[in-house]
Enzyme design. Sequence first.
Site, PDB file in Angstrom:
ATOM      1  N   ARG A   3       0.855  -1.188   0.000  1.00 61.70           N
ATOM      2  CA  ARG A   3       0.000   0.000   0.000  1.00 61.70           C
ATOM      3  C   ARG A   3       0.882   1.226   0.000  1.00 61.70           C
ATOM      4  NH1 ARG A   3       2.649   1.616   3.659  1.00 61.70           N
ATOM      5  NH2 ARG A   3       1.230   3.355   3.814  1.00 61.70           N
ATOM      6  N   GLY A   4       0.237   2.391  -0.134  1.00 62.06           N
ATOM      7  CA  GLY A   4       0.992   3.627  -0.313  1.00 62.06           C
ATOM      8  C   GLY A   4       0.973   3.962  -1.791  1.00 62.06           C
ATOM      9  N   ALA A   5       0.581   5.196  -2.100  1.00 67.22           N
ATOM     10  CA  ALA A   5       0.353   5.549  -3.502  1.00 67.22           C
ATOM     11  C   ALA A   5       1.550   5.236  -4.410  1.00 67.22           C
ATOM     12  CB  ALA A   5      -0.063   7.021  -3.597  1.00 67.22           C
ATOM     13  N   ASN A  59      -5.980  11.969   0.732  1.00 65.62           N
ATOM     14  CA  ASN A  59      -4.996  11.188   1.491  1.00 65.62           C
ATOM     15  C   ASN A  59      -5.765  10.313   2.476  1.00 65.62           C
ATOM     16  OD1 ASN A  59      -2.235  10.497   2.083  1.00 65.62           O
ATOM     17  ND2 ASN A  59      -2.412  11.660   3.985  1.00 65.62           N
ATOM     18  N   LYS A  60      -5.046   9.471   3.177  1.00 68.15           N
ATOM     19  CA  LYS A  60      -5.625   8.531   4.145  1.00 68.15           C
ATOM     20  C   LYS A  60      -6.685   9.208   5.016  1.00 68.15           C
ATOM     21  CE  LYS A  60      -5.007   5.038   4.688  1.00 68.15           C
ATOM     22  NZ  LYS A  60      -5.970   4.101   4.022  1.00 68.15           N
ATOM     23  N   GLN A 117      -1.636   1.443  10.091  1.00 69.96           N
ATOM     24  CA  GLN A 117      -0.350   1.616   9.388  1.00 69.96           C
ATOM     25  C   GLN A 117       0.625   2.441  10.226  1.00 69.96           C
ATOM     26  OE1 GLN A 117      -3.349   2.210   8.027  1.00 69.96           O
ATOM     27  NE2 GLN A 117      -3.458   1.510   5.898  1.00 69.96           N
ATOM     28  N   ARG A 157      -7.694  -0.414  -6.849  1.00 73.76           N
ATOM     29  CA  ARG A 157      -7.962   0.660  -5.879  1.00 73.76           C
ATOM     30  C   ARG A 157      -8.209   1.956  -6.653  1.00 73.76           C
ATOM     31  NH1 ARG A 157      -4.665   1.038  -0.643  1.00 73.76           N
ATOM     32  NH2 ARG A 157      -6.717   1.781   0.001  1.00 73.76           N
ATOM     33  N   ASP A 190      -2.477  10.716  -1.870  1.00 71.14           N
ATOM     34  CA  ASP A 190      -2.825   9.675  -2.835  1.00 71.14           C
ATOM     35  C   ASP A 190      -3.218  10.259  -4.186  1.00 71.14           C
ATOM     36  OD1 ASP A 190      -3.384   8.432  -0.012  1.00 71.14           O
ATOM     37  OD2 ASP A 190      -3.004   6.792  -1.402  1.00 71.14           O
TER      38      ASP A 190
END
Lengths: 349, 349
Positions: free
Chosen positions: A46-48, A247-248, A196, A89, A237
Amino acid sequence: MLPKTIEWKENKVFILDQRRLPEEENYLECHDAFTVAEAIKTLAIRGAPAIGIAAAMGIALGALGIDKRDFHSFYGELLSICDTLKQTRPTAINLRWALKRMREVCEANKGMDVGVIKECLIQEAIAILEEDVEINKKIGEMGKDLIRNGDTILTHCNTGALATGGYGTALGVVRRAWEERKGIKVVATETRPLFQGSRLTTWELKQEGIPVSLITDHMAGYLMQKEEIDLVMVGADRIARNGDVANKIGTYTLAVLAREHGIPFYVAAPLSTFDPTIKTGEEIPIEERGEEEITTPWGKRIAPEDVGVRNPAFDITPHRYVMAIVTEKGVIRPPFEEGVRRLWGEANG
Amino acid sequence: MLPKTIEWKENKVFILDQRRLPEEENYLECHDAFTVAEAIKTLAIRGAPAIGIAAAMGIALGALGIDKRDFHSFYGELLSICDTLKQTRPTAINLRWALKRMREVCEANKGMDVGVIKECLIQEAIAILEEDVEINKKIGEMGKDLIRNGDTILTHCNTGALATGGYGTALGVVRRAWEERKGIKVVATETRPLFQGSRLTTWELKQEGIPVSLITDHMAGYLMQKEEIDLVMVGADRIARNGDVANKIGTYTLAVLAREHGIPFYVAAPLSTFDPTIKTGEEIPIEERGEEEITTPWGKRIAPEDVGVRNPAFDITPHRYVMAIVTEKGVIRPPFEEGVRRLWGEANG
């Protein structure tokens, strides 16, 4: 020494399974695009920026598995694999950006033998990984002076080596400031629902020896009120042309709190996180994930059966809350649209 | 039908063990004050009014166990039990308030036989429980018009029957609005670290049939931005004379978010939650709890060993964020100091 987030080796892709960190360091060995797609979907990676790299490597793996000899048939199958990867995603733009780069490699080489194109795709995927690490180091360099000696930085989710090809975006800036021997501390939000912050950010920072305190997400207001936070630094993101930041989930809450307390709120992201096709954050799709992430953490049911649940994985922070966006080409300050246009111009020729 | 939170029966105290809800409905059977103190400390029972009741019943149990015949010796031992109970949790004032009431019963009856005093203490503890339920129903009545038909109410932690003798404070207002057949919905924050929202609030509301959605704590900003929240209603653990409110950690974050979005932020609490001895929230002690609540939810370790952790259990919401405080005597609006003085005057004389 941090383990590699993702690696291409002997025509296979090895993905560090982040769902099991920090307890276990296991690698998923992917032989085809679908296993990579599954790894992205289930957040093993995960993570853009990291899922952009994974998608590119997924395409390269997918290409190797296509047995067509003519370009047209080969490309048709490849586009369908692209589609599968794109569906994994919806919010992070880097995934789309990486797939586009891979398609462009195909199209630029359409006169070549399919075998050659496959090799080009592998090289491109590896290049995307390597460039990402270089870009992150430049982001760190560009942003490091936003952090002063003695600062405590609040960060959210994980934007470190694990979220990227290596080094990290927001955490890359922190890392760079630390390399410059600034006496800094980090406060990491745990980042519900998937922790996370607890699992990945604290683990990364401890390996570097950077002092870190872990809090639950809604303790941020308390620490700001107590003047224990000097700045907020998060990743992104997707960023709209006007500077609105996806973002998250929880980022927006931190941005509102930061403004209320007069604390600078910074975003660190590569230029590939900007989406030139959209004007404002309202156009960015927000992924809603399954309720079990909230009702059943670690397989332990903590809420009654059949309770209604909301689980947006991201939120939009309007640009007016953002003091600056750190990119590999420089720090953009409001008005962002102008700054983004200028840096995109420089980056693309 | 909700189970009783706490009950005095045959010279024993039965406490519903909230740590195991909603999975199991177990009662702790307490034969002495120390078991009650332990139940408060370990959060088997929690919520400011409920721990006040538990402390009072703890004193009554403690009194039964003292074998001294003369008042002086008896009262000396009782005061030491009071001290033990007072040490359990520092923030909620109701606990101190209830202990004071129990001491006053002793002092008022000092000429009586110790056996009679013991009986008076039992009756007083039961009265505190019964009064609390009545007070909560009045709070509900006083506050119900703050909730309009069609409203969605965001609440934090658990302020329902489980946090009190019955009915609830903030959730009592919601309950009353529901009884009036207002078409309302509740959004419950999960309330890390101990998930009182996921485990207790959703469970209570489902038993009433009140529609509820569960979110992680930092999703509140997202829902407010989307205009899905009409008002915020929370409880309190202690309120200063100027209206500053100590409540479950995360409350302050919700208050800042509410103001940013122009959403009313209400507090519902009995007058016994006000601490007339303190002027502002800065004087309220904030309990810091153990790190394992954050690093090891449900015995599952999710953060690296030896990571630094902050775990304040409460925060202070300055009075300027509070639109109104609902008490059993009426709704107080700013300036709170004046309103509090007036209602205290009415209540005490």
